[in-house]
Design a protein around this motif. Structure first.
Motif, mmCIF file in Angstrom:
data_model
loop_
_atom_site.group_PDB
_atom_site.id
_atom_site.type_symbol
_atom_site.label_atom_id
_atom_site.label_comp_id
_atom_site.label_asym_id
_atom_site.label_seq_id
_atom_site.Cartn_x
_atom_site.Cartn_y
_atom_site.Cartn_z
ATOM 1 N N GLY A 1 0.818 -1.206 0.000
ATOM 2 C CA GLY A 1 0.000 0.000 0.000
ATOM 3 C C GLY A 1 0.851 1.256 0.000
ATOM 4 O O GLY A 1 0.574 2.210 -0.726
ATOM 5 N N ASP A 2 1.918 1.241 0.783
ATOM 6 C CA ASP A 2 2.838 2.380 0.820
ATOM 7 C C ASP A 2 3.529 2.567 -0.531
ATOM 8 O O ASP A 2 3.648 3.674 -1.031
ATOM 9 N N ALA B 1 2.468 1.558 -3.470
ATOM 10 C CA ALA B 1 1.468 1.991 -4.454
ATOM 11 C C ALA B 1 1.250 3.499 -4.363
ATOM 12 O O ALA B 1 1.202 4.194 -5.382
ATOM 13 N N LYS B 2 1.144 4.018 -3.154
ATOM 14 C CA LYS B 2 0.958 5.462 -2.975
ATOM 15 C C LYS B 2 2.172 6.247 -3.464
ATOM 16 O O LYS B 2 2.036 7.252 -4.151
ATOM 17 N N GLN B 3 3.368 5.782 -3.111
ATOM 18 C CA GLN B 3 4.588 6.489 -3.515
ATOM 19 C C GLN B 3 4.746 6.538 -5.022
ATOM 20 O O GLN B 3 5.285 7.494 -5.568
ATOM 21 N N ASN C 1 2.268 6.552 -7.157
ATOM 22 C CA ASN C 1 1.046 7.139 -7.709
ATOM 23 C C ASN C 1 0.137 6.116 -8.393
ATOM 24 O O ASN C 1 -0.535 6.421 -9.372
ATOM 25 N N SER D 1 -3.166 3.754 -8.728
ATOM 26 C CA SER D 1 -4.577 3.977 -8.386
ATOM 27 C C SER D 1 -5.049 3.030 -7.299
ATOM 28 O O SER D 1 -6.148 3.184 -6.787
ATOM 29 N N GLY D 2 -4.235 2.027 -6.969
ATOM 30 C CA GLY D 2 -4.597 1.092 -5.916
ATOM 31 C C GLY D 2 -4.041 -0.281 -6.197
ATOM 32 O O GLY D 2 -3.173 -0.454 -7.048
#
Length: 119
Positions: free
Chosen positions: A88-89, A91-93, A95, A97-98
Motif C-alpha cells: 500500500g505504501d 502503491a501510494k509512492q 502514484n 490507483s490502488g
C-alpha cells in the motif's frame, strides 16, 4: 473503447482478466515487466493492471521504469497475492490507483477499474 494492459507471469491470471473484461475494454496482455515496457514505448493504454511478484523485473521496478517513460501518465492498479502494508505504501509512492489482492472476484476487478478510469 478504453484499453487495458494486463501484466502478469501467470497465463491463468491473464486469461481470467481477459475473459472478465473483454466486453467492457480492449485488453492487451504481456507476461513480464520487460514486455510491458516495450509495449508502453509504442502504445498508451488507459490503465495498466500490473502483477507485483514476477520473475526478473517485479511490478514495483516495472512501475518505476514506466514512470520514467516519455509518455507516462496512465493509471496503474497492482495485482498481488501480498497483503502487507508495504505494498500500500509503495502503491501510494508510485502514484498507483490502488491494488487488488489475488485471487480476485471479477466484480472487484471491474469496480476497481471503473473507479480508476470509468467504463
Amino acid at each position: 473503447m478504453k484499453t487495458i494492459l494486463a501484466v502478469d507471469d501467470s497465463p491463468a491470471n491473464l486469461t481470467l482478466v481477459r475473459e472478465t473484461l473483454k466486453d467492457l475494454y480492449k485488453v492487451n496482455v504481456v507476461t513480464s515487466g520487460e514486455q510491458a515496457l516495450k509495449f508502453l514505448e509504442k502504445k498508451t493504454p488507459d490503465l495498466v493492471l500490473l502483477d507485483v511478484c514476477m520473475p526478473g523485473m517485479d511490478g514495483i521496478e516495472t512501475m518505476k521504469r514506466m514512470n520514467a517513460l516519455p509518455n507516462a501518465g496512465w493509471k496503474v492498479i497492482f495485482l498481488t497475492a501480498l497483503t502487507d502494508a508495504y505494498l500500500g505504501d509503495q502503491a501510494k509512492q508510485l502514484n498507483a490507483s490502488g491494488y487488488i489482492i489475488k485471487p480476485f472476484a471479477p466484480d472487484e476487478l471491474i469496480s476497481s477499474i471503473k473507479a480508476a478510469i470509468g467504463v
